[in-house]
Write a protein that holds these residues in place. Structure first.
Motif, PDB file in Angstrom:
ATOM      1  N   VAL A  99       0.689  -1.098  -0.001  1.00 47.38           N
ATOM      2  CA  VAL A  99       0.077   0.132   0.103  1.00 47.38           C
ATOM      3  C   VAL A  99       0.827   1.234  -0.046  1.00 47.38           C
ATOM      4  O   VAL A  99       1.891   1.048   0.405  1.00 47.38           O
ATOM      5  CB  VAL A  99      -1.093   0.057   1.284  1.00 47.38           C
ATOM      6  CG1 VAL A  99      -1.837  -0.997   1.095  1.00 47.38           C
ATOM      7  CG2 VAL A  99      -0.108   0.100   2.403  1.00 47.38           C
ATOM      8  N   GLY A 100       0.333   2.338  -0.533  1.00 40.24           N
ATOM      9  CA  GLY A 100       1.073   3.572  -0.231  1.00 40.24           C
ATOM     10  C   GLY A 100       1.933   3.997  -1.635  1.00 40.24           C
ATOM     11  O   GLY A 100       1.694   3.505  -2.652  1.00 40.24           O
ATOM     12  N   THR A 104      -0.645  11.054   0.915  1.00 36.09           N
ATOM     13  CA  THR A 104      -0.948  10.414   2.377  1.00 36.09           C
ATOM     14  C   THR A 104      -2.435   9.987   2.697  1.00 36.09           C
ATOM     15  O   THR A 104      -2.406   9.008   3.151  1.00 36.09           O
ATOM     16  CB  THR A 104      -0.566  11.896   3.336  1.00 36.09           C
ATOM     17  OG1 THR A 104       0.859  11.679   3.401  1.00 36.09           O
ATOM     18  CG2 THR A 104      -0.751  10.932   5.027  1.00 36.09           C
ATOM     19  N   PRO A 105      -3.300  11.022   2.427  1.00 37.54           N
ATOM     20  CA  PRO A 105      -4.945  10.263   2.602  1.00 37.54           C
ATOM     21  C   PRO A 105      -5.032   8.897   1.920  1.00 37.54           C
ATOM     22  O   PRO A 105      -5.837   8.172   2.496  1.00 37.54           O
ATOM     23  CB  PRO A 105      -5.619  11.410   2.200  1.00 37.54           C
ATOM     24  CG  PRO A 105      -4.801  12.466   2.163  1.00 37.54           C
ATOM     25  CD  PRO A 105      -3.394  12.246   1.870  1.00 37.54           C
ATOM     26  N   VAL A 106      -4.525   8.995   0.693  1.00 45.36           N
ATOM     27  CA  VAL A 106      -4.840   7.833  -0.123  1.00 45.36           C
ATOM     28  C   VAL A 106      -4.150   6.473   0.589  1.00 45.36           C
ATOM     29  O   VAL A 106      -4.581   5.521   0.489  1.00 45.36           O
ATOM     30  CB  VAL A 106      -4.166   7.933  -1.604  1.00 45.36           C
ATOM     31  CG1 VAL A 106      -4.259   6.658  -2.380  1.00 45.36           C
ATOM     32  CG2 VAL A 106      -5.134   9.120  -2.392  1.00 45.36           C
ATOM     33  N   ALA A 107      -2.822   6.810   0.847  1.00 47.07           N
ATOM     34  CA  ALA A 107      -2.192   5.533   1.446  1.00 47.07           C
ATOM     35  C   ALA A 107      -2.879   5.150   2.805  1.00 47.07           C
ATOM     36  O   ALA A 107      -2.853   3.869   3.056  1.00 47.07           O
ATOM     37  CB  ALA A 107      -0.760   6.202   1.918  1.00 47.07           C
ATOM     38  N   ILE A 108      -3.527   5.945   3.506  1.00 51.67           N
ATOM     39  CA  ILE A 108      -4.117   5.778   4.598  1.00 51.67           C
ATOM     40  C   ILE A 108      -5.511   4.905   4.335  1.00 51.67           C
ATOM     41  O   ILE A 108      -5.753   3.967   5.130  1.00 51.67           O
ATOM     42  CB  ILE A 108      -4.638   6.915   5.720  1.00 51.67           C
ATOM     43  CG1 ILE A 108      -3.265   7.778   6.186  1.00 51.67           C
ATOM     44  CG2 ILE A 108      -5.857   6.533   6.869  1.00 51.67           C
ATOM     45  CD1 ILE A 108      -3.519   8.812   6.749  1.00 51.67           C
ATOM     46  N   ARG A 109      -5.996   5.397   3.455  1.00 55.94           N
ATOM     47  CA  ARG A 109      -7.259   4.590   2.894  1.00 55.94           C
ATOM     48  C   ARG A 109      -6.833   3.103   2.343  1.00 55.94           C
ATOM     49  O   ARG A 109      -7.500   2.146   2.615  1.00 55.94           O
ATOM     50  CB  ARG A 109      -7.993   5.323   1.723  1.00 55.94           C
ATOM     51  CG  ARG A 109      -8.904   6.366   2.483  1.00 55.94           C
ATOM     52  CD  ARG A 109      -9.612   7.125   1.307  1.00 55.94           C
ATOM     53  NE  ARG A 109     -10.709   8.066   2.082  1.00 55.94           N
ATOM     54  CZ  ARG A 109     -11.935   8.153   1.706  1.00 55.94           C
ATOM     55  NH1 ARG A 109     -12.654   7.458   1.100  1.00 55.94           N
ATOM     56  NH2 ARG A 109     -12.604   9.049   2.555  1.00 55.94           N
TER      57      ARG A 109
END
Length: 449
Positions: free
Chosen positions: A303-304, A313-318
């Motif tokens: 991921v990420g 960053t918000p995409v990696a978190i999701r």
């Protein structure tokens, strides 16, 4: 003896890895996470968080000047101490590093502060030589700054080192034209450094709406930032006095105190043993994964930024959340990559969501574009002449808003709420039917013509 030491072993404790580890553990998995540097990753340690704090600090340069027009007795000149801001920012990074570590610990995730590499589909080898076995392995090692291979490149720095400068350079050359380059150009310019930005082409912020990026270029040049286009490095030479002489194509040599490379980022996959374990790596070094974050090896996921899908960053978190919910939470989840809002914390900032005007014309054919070109009220009284620009792109066949793009004070803060409307598929009429919140800059979104 159990077949595996852990249900999940995560390599990399950045935004995506921490979220995946924490949520997986909350779902009941036995989880370990390895990090060779500091918990928090690029965003917290050497990226968006410390950079945004520098952006805040830089804004005071104009705010203090403007304050005089609002009746405040501000001394002239105002002195700026780089060391104070630098050290306060680094202290905040330390606080966040501890907070991330405490979060992992409170969720029962075992932290291993050393480098880890993949030595098999279910095996990880630590720098100490110890090997551990895990039912699943998650790669979340992020990305690192790319440095052009020109002679003398070792004399330059990247966004990793810029937060630790001993002193402010009087002259800085920033290589690149993406968001990192333009953000640091604005920061250093406000701090009083002479900024020159060089780029191989004549386009800044490729992929952003043309009208918005052209407005930033115009404002940046007005603020005194120089741009050298169609320029590639020939070499960097360190002189006897410590200054750097930079030679480049199509332009004269120049002497600066610092060269900052902001020429993109590359996935951190080198030396991890991924290819040897059967994981497919693309030409840019990214881990190839499917919609469920699974690599070519059934037990290895990623991921990420290391996947190079969307480096945010918000995409990696999701992605980390989706991985944990799918594998350990019994809630199959996939990330929706459509309509992701993005911002450039330049001076002034830019923000956008959905299709640009050019993209909409290519994909939809017939579009309608609405704009507002104005000076913010605060800037009018401050006698500041730069203009904000808001732009709405609509599908001409059904009035649906397919893109919103803006540049001006607080643009990212305004766009976050507006992005919900674009994601929801609302129309221009829905915006028009909303009463304006006056006086505000955001009201321009419901008054566009």
């Amino acid at each position: 003896m159990a077949e595996y030491d852990y249900d999940l072993f995560v390599i990399g404790a950045g935004s995506g890895g921490v979220r995946a580890a924490r949520v997986s553990a909350a779902h009941g998995a036995k989880v370990a996470i390895a990090e060779e540097y500091r918990v928090g990753g690029t965003c917290v340690i050497r990226g968006c968080v410390p950079k945004k704090l520098l952006v805040y600090g830089a804004h005071f340069a104009e705010d203090l000047k403007d304050a005089r027009r609002f009746g405040w007795n501000v001394p002239e000149p105002c002195e700026f101490d780089w060391a104070t801001l630098r050290d306060n920012v680094l202290s905040e990074v330390d606080r966040l590093n501890k907070a991330y570590s405490q979060t992992l610990d409170s969720h029962g995730v075992e932290m291993i502060l050393e480098r880890a590499t993949v030595s098999g589909p279910n095996e990880v080898t630590l720098a100490s030589g110890r090997t551990v076995r895990a039912e699943r392995i998650l790669i979340a090692t992020g990305a690192r700054p790319s440095v052009p291979p020109c002679p003398g490149h070792e004399h330059g720095i990247t966004s990793n080192e810029v937060f630790h400068l001993d002193r402010l350079p009087k002259r800085i050359l920033i290589a690149g034209a993406g968001y990192i380059a333009n953000e640091f150009a604005g920061i250093f310019n406000q701090f009083g450094t002479k900024v020159t930005l060089i780029n191989r082409s004549d386009v800044i912020l490729r992929g952003y709406d043309e009208s918005i990026r052209d407005r930033l270029l115009q404002i940046s040049m007005t603020k005194g930032i120089d741009f050298r286009f169609h320029a590639e490095f020939r070499g960097i030479e360190k002189m006897d006095d410590g200054c750097l002489r930079v030679s480049m194509t199509n332009h004269e040599d120049m002497v600066v105190d610092c060269v900052l490379f902001a020429t993109g980022r590359v996935p951190n996959t080198e030396g991890l043993g991924l290819a040897e374990a059967g994981v497919e790596i693309d030409a840019k070094g990214a881990v190839k994964v499917d919609a469920d974050n699974r690599s070519a090896v059934e037990s290895i996921y990623a991921v990420g930024d290391v996947t190079n899908r969307v480096q945010l960053t918000p995409v990696a978190i999701r992605e980390g959340q989706a991985f944990a919910d799918t594998i350990y939470g019994g809630k199959p989840t996939r990330v929706d990559y459509d309509c992701i809002p993005a911002a450039v914390f330049s001076h002034p900032p830019m923000a956008g969501v959905g299709m640009t005007e050019g993209e909409a014309k290519n994909r939809l054919g017939s579009v309608k574009v609405y704009t507002s070109d104005f000076r913010a009220m605060k800037d009018v009284l401050a006698d500041r002449h730069e203009r904000a620009l808001y732009k709405m792109v609509c599908d001409a066949t059904n009035d649906r808003v397919v893109g919103l793009h803006m540049i001006g004070p607080d643009a990212p803060e305004i766009l976050q709420a507006a992005a919900v409307a674009v994601k929801a598929g609302l129309t221009k009429a829905d915006f028009d039917n909303t009463v304006a919140l006056h006086p505000s800059m955001a009201e321009e979104l419901v008054l566009l013509k």
